[in-house]
Scaffold this motif. Structure first.
Motif, mmCIF file in Angstrom:
data_model
loop_
_atom_site.group_PDB
_atom_site.id
_atom_site.type_symbol
_atom_site.label_atom_id
_atom_site.label_comp_id
_atom_site.label_asym_id
_atom_site.label_seq_id
_atom_site.Cartn_x
_atom_site.Cartn_y
_atom_site.Cartn_z
ATOM 1 N N LYS A 103 0.795 -1.200 0.237
ATOM 2 C CA LYS A 103 -0.030 0.102 -0.510
ATOM 3 C C LYS A 103 0.600 1.881 0.203
ATOM 4 N N PRO A 104 0.843 2.154 -0.440
ATOM 5 C CA PRO A 104 0.905 3.715 -0.123
ATOM 6 C C PRO A 104 1.558 4.082 0.711
ATOM 7 N N LEU A 105 2.582 4.304 1.070
ATOM 8 C CA LEU A 105 2.882 4.604 2.300
ATOM 9 C C LEU A 105 3.122 6.314 2.448
ATOM 10 N N THR A 106 2.753 6.812 1.521
ATOM 11 C CA THR A 106 2.254 8.404 1.575
ATOM 12 C C THR A 106 2.240 9.171 2.332
ATOM 13 N N GLU A 107 0.820 9.105 3.429
ATOM 14 C CA GLU A 107 0.311 9.440 4.726
ATOM 15 C C GLU A 107 1.498 9.317 5.717
ATOM 16 N N LYS A 108 2.369 8.290 5.536
ATOM 17 C CA LYS A 108 3.570 8.367 6.547
ATOM 18 C C LYS A 108 5.167 9.534 6.484
ATOM 19 N N ILE A 109 4.861 9.756 4.700
ATOM 20 C CA ILE A 109 6.009 10.500 4.204
ATOM 21 C C ILE A 109 5.944 12.093 5.239
ATOM 22 N N ALA A 110 7.131 12.803 5.764
ATOM 23 C CA ALA A 110 7.100 14.029 6.175
ATOM 24 C C ALA A 110 6.295 15.437 5.422
ATOM 25 N N SER A 115 4.294 15.559 -2.577
ATOM 26 C CA SER A 115 3.537 15.942 -3.482
ATOM 27 C C SER A 115 1.685 16.831 -3.252
ATOM 28 N N ASN A 116 1.722 18.451 -3.193
ATOM 29 C CA ASN A 116 0.990 19.152 -3.339
ATOM 30 C C ASN A 116 -0.200 18.873 -3.921
ATOM 31 N N ASP A 117 -0.048 18.198 -4.933
ATOM 32 C CA ASP A 117 -0.667 17.790 -6.554
ATOM 33 C C ASP A 117 -1.947 16.381 -5.963
ATOM 34 N N SER A 118 -3.116 16.856 -5.566
ATOM 35 C CA SER A 118 -4.282 15.607 -5.425
ATOM 36 C C SER A 118 -4.651 14.810 -6.148
ATOM 37 N N MET A 119 -4.523 15.153 -7.483
ATOM 38 C CA MET A 119 -4.119 14.265 -8.478
ATOM 39 C C MET A 119 -2.423 13.684 -8.233
ATOM 40 N N CYS A 120 -1.577 13.401 -7.693
ATOM 41 C CA CYS A 120 -0.245 12.422 -7.897
ATOM 42 C C CYS A 120 -0.050 11.657 -7.938
ATOM 43 N N ALA A 121 -0.843 10.622 -7.624
ATOM 44 C CA ALA A 121 -1.235 8.903 -7.301
ATOM 45 C C ALA A 121 -1.240 8.861 -9.631
ATOM 46 N N ALA A 122 -1.888 9.857 -10.814
ATOM 47 C CA ALA A 122 -1.832 9.561 -11.841
ATOM 48 C C ALA A 122 -0.723 10.552 -12.696
ATOM 49 N N ARG A 123 -0.404 10.864 -11.690
ATOM 50 C CA ARG A 123 1.178 11.471 -12.184
ATOM 51 C C ARG A 123 1.912 10.884 -13.949
ATOM 52 N N TYR A 124 2.001 12.271 -14.357
ATOM 53 C CA TYR A 124 2.531 11.292 -15.576
ATOM 54 C C TYR A 124 3.765 11.777 -15.278
ATOM 55 N N PHE A 125 4.955 10.364 -15.897
ATOM 56 C CA PHE A 125 6.680 11.169 -15.921
ATOM 57 C C PHE A 125 6.575 10.798 -17.091
ATOM 58 N N THR A 272 9.074 -0.991 -11.633
ATOM 59 C CA THR A 272 8.085 -0.078 -11.750
ATOM 60 C C THR A 272 6.758 0.041 -11.499
ATOM 61 N N HIS A 273 6.145 -0.934 -11.149
ATOM 62 C CA HIS A 273 4.994 -1.177 -10.651
ATOM 63 C C HIS A 273 4.499 -1.219 -9.135
ATOM 64 N N PHE A 274 5.615 -1.909 -8.848
ATOM 65 C CA PHE A 274 5.949 -1.665 -6.985
ATOM 66 C C PHE A 274 6.128 -0.038 -6.838
ATOM 67 N N LEU A 275 7.106 1.094 -7.597
ATOM 68 C CA LEU A 275 6.579 2.290 -7.188
ATOM 69 C C LEU A 275 5.725 2.861 -7.234
ATOM 70 N N LEU A 276 4.560 2.433 -8.461
ATOM 71 C CA LEU A 276 3.576 3.193 -8.444
ATOM 72 C C LEU A 276 2.992 2.462 -7.236
ATOM 73 N N GLN A 277 2.212 0.897 -6.932
ATOM 74 C CA GLN A 277 1.880 0.404 -5.352
ATOM 75 C C GLN A 277 2.789 1.557 -4.137
ATOM 76 N N ILE A 278 3.683 1.964 -3.735
ATOM 77 C CA ILE A 278 3.977 2.189 -2.552
ATOM 78 C C ILE A 278 3.762 3.809 -3.071
ATOM 79 N N GLY A 279 3.704 4.406 -3.902
ATOM 80 C CA GLY A 279 3.096 5.605 -4.205
ATOM 81 C C GLY A 279 3.820 6.896 -4.434
ATOM 82 N N VAL A 280 5.998 5.921 -5.297
ATOM 83 C CA VAL A 280 6.487 6.927 -4.897
ATOM 84 C C VAL A 280 5.649 8.387 -5.714
ATOM 85 N N PRO A 281 5.039 8.353 -6.927
ATOM 86 C CA PRO A 281 4.411 9.317 -7.979
ATOM 87 C C PRO A 281 4.280 10.860 -6.921
ATOM 88 N N CYS A 282 3.657 10.666 -5.577
ATOM 89 C CA CYS A 282 3.662 11.239 -4.750
ATOM 90 C C CYS A 282 4.341 12.415 -3.146
#
Length: 363
Positions: A103-110, A115-125, A272-282
């Motif tokens: 699951k994404p780690l986002t809520e645990k990150i300082a 990211s300030n983008d509410s749509m960061c999970a769908a961010r295009y790189f 790549t899939h793991f990075l998306l799962q763990i929430g790295v785009p955010c």
């Protein structure tokens, strides 16, 4: 005589009526042809009507938005031949990919790394150019040409005295806000050293060998900020058998063993899939450190190709170029060097052994 005139009058009237009828029909035909030609000309010279796109509800389409990031489905190698192993695998290890519960780690990150983008999970790189420039190609060729000598020099210097511990002590930027990804936890030596020295806020460890994973779980059972997963990373989801090598069975490599002779099951998932799962785009990761006996090539290649390499402020990795089943190690290492230079700079380097790269915007 009178009747004769009557007949002639009737005949004349019939002729007149016939002429009038024929004239009317002729005029009607001309009118129809004229209008038909006008309509045909209008159709020929008029622009086509605009294409009508049906309105869809609940689509949330963003104007000029880029395509969403590629998502790789959960896959596992279900065709692996089952056999007795020596690393304590369970039934789930053979039937599951291993990353089902990520699951994404986002809520645990300082907050400062989020990211300030509410749509960061769908961010295009944006994907980087996979081709090297002429100058990058020239440097790559020079790197390949001297790789054997550079490997001897780098390895000799790194393992001399206490130099090897630079991989622990170098990261003075780490603090309680930092998140660290440790790919290839092994016995936890690197993790323990950095946790005791810098106390990062979140420390994620991936270790695919079951016995080593179980030992790590015991060592860090009281560490609430450590997250452990029993799988590794690679280019694609897979399962295979490996041999446990090294002093005390602390080194594993898919390149040193083989599916027939290996004694331990190893599971890997798409990087790549793991990075998306763990929430790295955010959020940004302060450090990713990779030491996985040959898998570093595929992981770095995936990080760069996905465009997500920029989410990692510091990238540290060990290189194992002499593993006999590793394909094109010199060419791949030298190309990785050139592509890393686009986003990061070297902060310490023992070529072909251990090195660390810092993102260019970081002082």
């Amino acid at each position: 005589m009178k009747s004769r005139y009557i007949k002639l009058a009737l005949i004349a009237g019939g002729v007149v009526a016939t002429v009038l009828l024929l004239n009317h029909l002729h005029n009607a035909k001309s009118f129809i042809n004229e209008r038909g030609n006008e309509y045909s000309n209008k159709l020929m010279h008029s622009p086509p009507p605009p294409r009508v796109v049906p309105l869809l509800s609940n689509t949330h389409i963003k104007r000029n938005s880029p395509p969403p990031p590629r998502v790789v489905p959960l896959l596992s190698n279900t065709h692996i031949k089952r056999k007795p192993t020596k690393c304590g695998e369970t039934e789930d290890d053979f039937t599951m990919a291993g990353n089902e519960g990520v699951k994404p780690l986002t809520e645990k990150i300082a907050l400062k790394f989020r990211s300030n983008d509410s749509m960061c999970a769908a961010r295009y790189f944006p994907k980087p150019n996979p081709q090297l420039t002429p100058e990058e190609t020239r440097r790559k060729q020079a790197c390949v040409k001297t790789w054997a000598a550079d490997h001897r020099k780098g390895s000799g210097a790194f393992w001399a005295g206490n130099t090897q511990y630079v991989r622990h002590t170098h990261h003075t930027y780490l603090n309680s806000d930092s998140v660290v990804f440790d790919i290839g936890g092994n016995k936890g030596e690197d993790a323990e050293a950095m946790i005791k020295r810098f106390h990062p806020g979140n420390y994620l460890i991936l270790e695919p060998i079951k016995t080593l994973f179980s030992d790590l779980a015991k060592v860090f059972k009281s560490e609430s900020k450590i997250l452990l997963y029993n799988f590794g990373l690679a280019k694609k989801n897979d399962k295979f058998y490996v041999n446990v090598l090294g002093h005390g069975g602390d080194a594993t490599s898919v390149f040193a063993g083989n599916d027939n002779g290996g004694s331990c099951l190893l599971r890997v998932v798409n990087t790549t899939h793991f990075l998306l799962q763990i929430g790295v785009p955010c959020y940004e990761v302060d450090l990713i450190t990779v030491n996985c006996e040959g898998c570093e090539f595929e992981i770095l290649e995936e990080l760069i190709a996905s465009g997500m390499i920029g989410q990692f402020r510091h990238v540290q990795f060990a290189t194992h170029p002499t593993l006999k089943h590793l394909k094109n190690a010199p060419e791949r290492y030298c190309e990785i060097q050139e592509k890393l230079k686009r986003t990061h700079t070297v902060s310490y380097q023992y070529k072909w052994c251990w090195e660390n790269w810092k993102r260019k915007d970081i002082n």
